[in-house]
Design a protein around this motif. Structure first.
Motif, PDB file in Angstrom:
ATOM      1  N   SER A 124    -146.270  16.181  -3.899  1.00 25.99           N
ATOM      2  CA  SER A 124    -145.052  16.373  -3.110  1.00 25.99           C
ATOM      3  C   SER A 124    -143.912  15.699  -3.843  1.00 25.99           C
ATOM      4  N   ALA A 125    -142.687  16.135  -3.548  1.00 21.60           N
ATOM      5  CA  ALA A 125    -141.511  15.564  -4.194  1.00 21.60           C
ATOM      6  C   ALA A 125    -140.295  15.868  -3.335  1.00 21.60           C
ATOM      7  N   VAL A 126    -139.261  15.041  -3.473  1.00 23.13           N
ATOM      8  CA  VAL A 126    -138.015  15.225  -2.743  1.00 23.13           C
ATOM      9  C   VAL A 126    -136.853  15.014  -3.710  1.00 23.13           C
ATOM     10  N   ALA A 127    -135.840  15.868  -3.615  1.00 19.02           N
ATOM     11  CA  ALA A 127    -134.582  15.685  -4.348  1.00 19.02           C
ATOM     12  C   ALA A 127    -133.449  15.752  -3.333  1.00 19.02           C
ATOM     13  N   ILE A 137    -124.309   7.523   3.631  1.00 17.01           N
ATOM     14  CA  ILE A 137    -125.448   7.586   2.711  1.00 17.01           C
ATOM     15  C   ILE A 137    -126.628   8.221   3.434  1.00 17.01           C
ATOM     16  N   ASN A 138    -127.106   9.348   2.906  1.00 18.54           N
ATOM     17  CA  ASN A 138    -128.308   9.986   3.445  1.00 18.54           C
ATOM     18  C   ASN A 138    -129.547   9.279   2.909  1.00 18.54           C
ATOM     19  N   ILE A 139    -130.520   9.068   3.788  1.00 22.64           N
ATOM     20  CA  ILE A 139    -131.787   8.442   3.407  1.00 22.64           C
ATOM     21  C   ILE A 139    -132.917   9.332   3.911  1.00 22.64           C
ATOM     22  N   PHE A 140    -133.746   9.815   3.003  1.00 20.43           N
ATOM     23  CA  PHE A 140    -134.926  10.604   3.374  1.00 20.43           C
ATOM     24  C   PHE A 140    -136.173   9.783   3.057  1.00 20.43           C
ATOM     25  N   ILE A 141    -137.012   9.583   4.069  1.00 21.03           N
ATOM     26  CA  ILE A 141    -138.190   8.726   3.926  1.00 21.03           C
ATOM     27  C   ILE A 141    -139.437   9.495   4.362  1.00 21.03           C
ATOM     28  N   HIS A 146    -138.430  11.831   7.403  1.00 17.89           N
ATOM     29  CA  HIS A 146    -137.473  11.240   8.332  1.00 17.89           C
ATOM     30  C   HIS A 146    -136.110  11.172   7.649  1.00 17.89           C
ATOM     31  N   HIS A 147    -135.104  11.696   8.324  1.00 17.38           N
ATOM     32  CA  HIS A 147    -133.741  11.655   7.798  1.00 17.38           C
ATOM     33  C   HIS A 147    -132.942  10.611   8.563  1.00 17.38           C
ATOM     34  N   THR A 152    -127.555  18.580   0.204  1.00 13.22           N
ATOM     35  CA  THR A 152    -128.762  19.382   0.104  1.00 13.22           C
ATOM     36  C   THR A 152    -129.979  18.480  -0.060  1.00 13.22           C
ATOM     37  N   ALA A 153    -130.962  18.673   0.811  1.00 18.47           N
ATOM     38  CA  ALA A 153    -132.263  18.017   0.668  1.00 18.47           C
ATOM     39  C   ALA A 153    -133.267  19.084   0.271  1.00 18.47           C
ATOM     40  N   LEU A 154    -134.011  18.823  -0.784  1.00 19.02           N
ATOM     41  CA  LEU A 154    -134.970  19.788  -1.332  1.00 19.02           C
ATOM     42  C   LEU A 154    -136.306  19.086  -1.465  1.00 19.02           C
TER      43      LEU A 154
END
Length: 491
Positions: free
Chosen positions: A400-403, A339-343, A357-358, A409-411
């Motif tokens: 700002s936003a993250v998908a 599981i990828n977690i982007f914070i 932070h990944h 893919t992190a966008l």
């Protein structure tokens, strides 16, 4: 072998080496080398038309590399001919090469929604998973008069059109969640004075009649996840328990409580699989079993479950995005996927830090698939592994936003535009990167993991505020603070 390959094979001269050895060699070649080999003589031409060859090439070059397949449209690979498998493999790799290019080339860019109401802004966007990869859900908020417009767009046609529209004006609005199971009739849940479960009649000619209610649960709550016939919510009060609902009978079947922290810590993201759930709050990651068991002390209501394991971050998060990452090898062994977690963490100031932070929540190597999840059989290690930090500056009060996609893919949107526009107090960047599956090799080599690997677009103002992404179709949608939407296609 299809008819074209059989005819070519019958007229071809003998091969210099046995066919089975040649196929074993050819399947390890790059696709362009195989197409070049096709031009050398009739024997090699016939070999490169074999269905068995393209079935292996699709598996080794695409599926085993965890690359999404575009234009499959629910077709089974077993039903495709040799030419269809070849075209699918080539289209997939062309999209992948463009998608991971430092500056991906948009094959189509279209603006398809400009609201007439003033003070309108996009507050939510997400592509529907599956279902032909052609539908985008958006929510537009208008300040005066206060209203929320939920719309479903067909983006697979040259000029996208709205096929379903629902306007909410009366009473509270608590957002929507999209069903992550494309086979379920329930497409989304919407929170107002009650929790409504809705589907869409895609054949309905009147968009205002296309959203069809399926059921409703009385009461106000936070909605966080809809997966098949399971809904996950959180109580808005001080207790703040997380509840799991069975939509077959609209009954609460389990409460998840963590006594070691304030239940006011809101949930940022939830992952549900089989008999376990991962909850990521502002400062904790918690792992629960979702199998209802009788309470030790008789209490009214649903059974209560407590965390099997948890980890606490050093800082409180401002935004969190998580996604299970597709892994061919994990699926084959029936093990959990990483599981990828982007914070983006918060700060002592009223704005977040300028770093993403990944982390990766790695599968537990001691986990035994098929055995009940428990304190002694955890599907994941309790502590997320830090993978990298990514510079992503955001100006004061800048959007700002993250998908985050399931294929890695992190966008994100940020304010880093100096490399293109020079010093400025305005401007936005739509950037991204492809992250590796933990413990597996990747065909992409990153020279610097502290920077974005792909920059999709840069603009000179600050009008973007929401993003959505569909890796399988190669589409990115961007929402604006004025309510407009732009679609980019890379396939």
């Amino acid at each position: 072998m299809d008819e074209q390959a059989i005819g070519s094979w019958n007229r071809s001269p003998p091969l210099p080496i046995p066919l089975d050895i040649l196929l074993d060699v050819v399947q390890h070649l790059p696709i362009q080398s195989i197409l070049a080999l096709r031009q050398t003589n009739k024997a090699f031409y016939a070999v490169t038309l074999l269905r068995s060859l393209w079935a292996v090439l699709l598996r080794t070059h695409v599926q085993e590399q965890n690359i999404p397949i575009p234009h499959l449209n629910r077709r089974s690979l077993d039903t495709l001919s040799a030419s269809e498998l070849e075209q699918l493999t080539r289209d997939t790799l062309v999209l992948r090469n463009n998608w991971t290019n430092p500056n991906p080339d948009a094959k189509r860019e279209v603006d398809f929604y400009k609201p007439t109401d003033p003070d309108s802004r996009i507050i939510f966007m997400q592509f529907l998973p599956g279902r032909g990869n052609r539908w985008l859900i958006s929510v537009t908020m208008t300040a005066r008069p206060k209203k929320f417009v939920v719309q479903c767009w067909d983006v697979a046609i040259p000029n996208p059109v709205c096929v379903a529209e629902l306007t909410h004006m009366d009473g509270p609005y608590g957002g929507i969640v999209i069903n992550d199971d494309p086979s379920s009739p329930a497409i989304m849940a919407m929170q107002s004075a009650q929790t409504e479960i809705l589907t869409i009649d895609f054949e309905e000619e009147d968009p205002e009649s296309a959203f069809v209610p399926l059921s409703a649960i009385d009461g106000i709550r936070e909605i966080h996840l809809l997966s098949g016939r399971t809904l996950v919510t959180r109580s808005p009060g001080e207790a703040g328990e997380v509840s799991i609902w069975d939509l077959n009978n609209n009954q609460e079947k389990l409460k998840l409580v963590n006594p070691s922290l304030s239940q006011n810590d809101r949930c940022h993201a939830i992952h549900l699989r089989d008999d376990y759930m991962v909850i990521v709050r502002q400062q904790t990651v918690e792992l629960y079993s979702t199998i209802p068991r009788p309470n030790i002390l008789p209490t009214p209501g649903a059974p209560i479950a407590y965390p099997l394991a948890q980890h606490q971050f050093q800082w409180r998060a401002d935004t969190i995005n998580i996604s299970e990452q597709v892994s061919w090898h994990a699926a084959r062994s029936q093990r959990p996927c990483p599981i990828n977690i982007f914070i983006r963490f918060g700060s002592i100031y009223p704005w977040p830090v300028n770093i993403l932070h990944h982390f990766v929540l790695a599968p537990n190597p001691a986990y035994i698939p098929g055995r009940e999840t428990s304190q002694y059989n955890l599907p994941y290690l309790s502590q997320p592994t830090p993978m990298q930090t990514i510079g992503s500056p955001v100006r004061l009060f800048g959007p700002s936003a993250v998908a985050l996609g399931k294929y890695g893919t992190a966008l994100w949107l940020d304010s880093h535009t100096e490399d293109w526009l020079g010093p400025s107090d305005r401007g936005q960047r739509l950037a991204g990167m492809l992250v590796d599956v933990a413990g597996e090799s990747s065909p992409v080599n990153w020279h610097d993991n502290s920077k974005a690997s792909m920059v999709f677009c840069v603009r000179e103002d600050d009008l973007w505020n929401k993003i959505a992404m569909d890796e399988e179709s190669g589409r990115v949608a961007v929402g604006y603070v004025n309510g407009s939407i732009t679609l980019f296609e890379y396939a």
